[in-house]
Design an enzyme around this catalytic site. Structure first.
Site, PDB file in Angstrom:
ATOM      1  N   ASP A   1     -10.614   4.497  15.905  1.00 22.53           N
ATOM      2  CA  ASP A   1     -11.730   3.940  14.924  1.00 22.53           C
ATOM      3  C   ASP A   1     -12.863   3.764  15.515  1.00 22.53           C
ATOM      4  OD1 ASP A   1      -9.230   3.666  13.306  1.00 22.53           O
ATOM      5  OD2 ASP A   1      -9.056   1.486  14.147  1.00 22.53           O
TER       6      ASP A   1
ATOM      7  N   GLU B   1      -9.796   4.376   3.214  1.00 18.09           N
ATOM      8  CA  GLU B   1     -10.207   3.142   4.169  1.00 18.09           C
ATOM      9  C   GLU B   1     -11.237   3.671   4.774  1.00 18.09           C
ATOM     10  OE1 GLU B   1      -6.638   2.952   6.533  1.00 18.09           O
ATOM     11  OE2 GLU B   1      -6.728   4.711   7.355  1.00 18.09           O
TER      12      GLU B   1
END
Length: 499
Positions: A22, A177
């Site tokens: 991430d 997302e």
């Protein structure tokens, strides 16, 4: 290194190997800063610095105090810190993140990304996970979250507007997302991940004239995915755009390197990769994502590598060292016995959420680990950890050394032998498994003892697939380190090197 000298050179991907998922990046002048998710580990959110997007050094962890990061013992592994976004605005660094175990969405600030970072501002009005920050021309701060929805946010008070829905990606694609919102040229761009963080992961983008939409999807979506291919890099997604030193653009993203046969197992977790980006008709076009990519056209700035051996001579641990959920100074530190790391047990094994464990991410598919251990007043050793139900260890006490394995509901002693009194060098060797057809596992882990003459006696060799995400589930990667299961265990040094 000049761009001319780099003409025929390549650089390695991932640019930050091991469990560093991430990635979120920001540029400040000639400097680049990047952060990653840390889940159940403390300290949280590793912070990296680079001058060239290729060579990175860890300069700290943003969340290094209990007042900043609470990870309760009843929080399952792969909970905790999800998907931070790092931005620089109005002379300050801003870090917004979700703590799934405690606190929801949180906002931190700093004047120096190496720290110290503030205590959190809680954001009860920000829904969901994967929060992003962007400021428009009049100073309004927009927070966009997975789903995809958005609120106006006052970053000084945490007050928000009511959420409104935005473009949520491809119809029927799962898990929209990781949103990131940018003003580039005449448009606002909304970059998202979709398809789930497994093999279907992908990157998609839309654009509009306002940060709050409406957004027009790119006709070439997804702009990046490796799903359905046999490429060595898979699970490509959760990306962030950044402008390179020469004015071109790049993408940092997470991806994995599966090994073995079918279905393929990734053991290092989701790693941070770099890909080139060009612009065509106002849309980003992502170039080839490869394990060896052409060196960029700007000068490279090598960084000092982390030493292979840590002798624990410093008062504070290097920022690469992480612990499970907390690191209580009375249970873990280098000040009690000079030149040694001392661990005092709490939990009785790595099955327990409060185990006293200090480790570093496995960053190489082939590596060797050694540590000098004094367990004369306790029991402990070296472990390779994925979570409480998936770990291998070599453990010693005053007179015995054992190899132990936990795989799901099963726990077993693989091997044991007596040891003479005194400190012992324990070791782990990890290497890819020899090919044995489609069922070949990703790697083999050998646990043993280094003899006084320097030879290594293997006590047990274990299959690596059981310490992979495809078997264990979750969002993390392997962490290799030291632990205490009873009493007090001292470690004189820890040596990790790629083999």
């Amino acid at each position: 290194m000049s761009s001319q000298h780099q003409a025929d050179a390549t650089v390695a991907n991932p640019v930050i190997p091991g469990f560093h998922p991430d990635p979120s990046i920001c540029r400040v002048g000639d400097d680049y800063y990047l952060v990653c998710s840390s889940f159940e580990y403390f300290p949280g959110i590793p912070v990296f610095h680079s001058r060239d997007l290729v060579n990175w050094s860890q300069i700290g962890n943003a969340l290094d105090r209990p007042s900043q990061l609470r990870l309760p013992l009843d929080m399952r592994s792969s909970g905790g810190i999800f998907a931070p976004t790092l931005r620089h605005h109005d002379g300050r660094f801003w870090l917004i993140v979700t703590n799934v175990g405690d606190g929801g969405n949180l906002l931190y600030t700093a004047t120096d990304p190496a720290g110290p970072w503030s205590d959190p501002l809680r954001l009860p009005g920000v829904p969901g996970i994967d929060p992003d920050l962007a400021w428009d021309e009049d100073g309004t701060c927009w927070c966009t979250v997975a789903g995809i929805s958005q609120v106006r946010l006052d970053p000084a008070t945490g007050e928000t507007s009511a959420p409104h829905r935005l473009w949520s990606g491809t119809t029927d694609a799962m898990a929209p997302e990781a949103p990131h919102l940018y003003r580039i040229g005449e448009y606002w761009y909304l970059l998202i991940a979709e398809g789930g963080t497994e093999r279907g992961h992908s990157v998609a983008i839309a654009r509009g004239e306002s940060p709050s939409g409406p957004f027009e999807p790119c006709p070439a979506n997804p702009i990046l995915t490796h799903r359905g291919t046999n490429r060595p890099i898979q699970n490509t997604g959760h990306a962030d755009l950044v402008q390179a030193p020469d004015g071109s653009w790049c993408l940092v993203l997470l991806a994995v390197r599966p090994g073995g046969g079918t279905p393929g197992w990734h053991v290092l977790g989701r790693e941070t990769f770099l890909a080139p980006v060009s612009w065509v008709d106002g849309w980003p076009v992502v170039g080839e994502l490869e394990l060896q990519m052409p060196a960029p056209g700007w000068p490279l700035t090598p960084v000092q590598p982390v030493p292979e051996r840590d002798d624990f001579d410093q008062a504070e641990l290097h920022p690469q060292w992480i612990s499970v959920r907390e690191r209580r100074p009375e249970l873990c530190g280098t000040k009690e016995r000079a030149g040694w790391l001392t661990l005092h047990a709490a939990g009785t094994s790595l099955d327990e959420p409060d185990v006293v464990f200090t480790g570093r991410r496995q960053q190489h598919l082939t590596c060797r680990v050694r540590a000098l251990v004094d367990a004369s007043a306790g029991r402990g050793g070296l472990a390779v950890r994925l979570d409480e139900q998936h770990h291998y260890e070599i453990e010693t006490d005053a007179g015995t050394v054992k190899v132990l394995a936990r795989i799901g509901p099963l726990r077993t002693e693989v091997a044991s032998r007596p040891l003479p009194a005194g400190p012992v060098v324990l070791g782990i060797d990890i290497a890819p498994a020899p090919p044995q057809g489609s069922r070949t596992g990703p790697d083999l882990l050998s646990f043993g003892v280094e003899e006084p003459d320097g030879s290594f006696t293997v006590l047990g060799t274990l299959e690596g697939r059981y310490l992979s995400t495809e078997v264990a589930g979750g969002f993390t990667g392997r962490v290799i380190g030291m632990y205490a299961a009873s009493g007090t265990v001292h470690f004189d040094w820890f040596d990790y090197r790629a083999a």
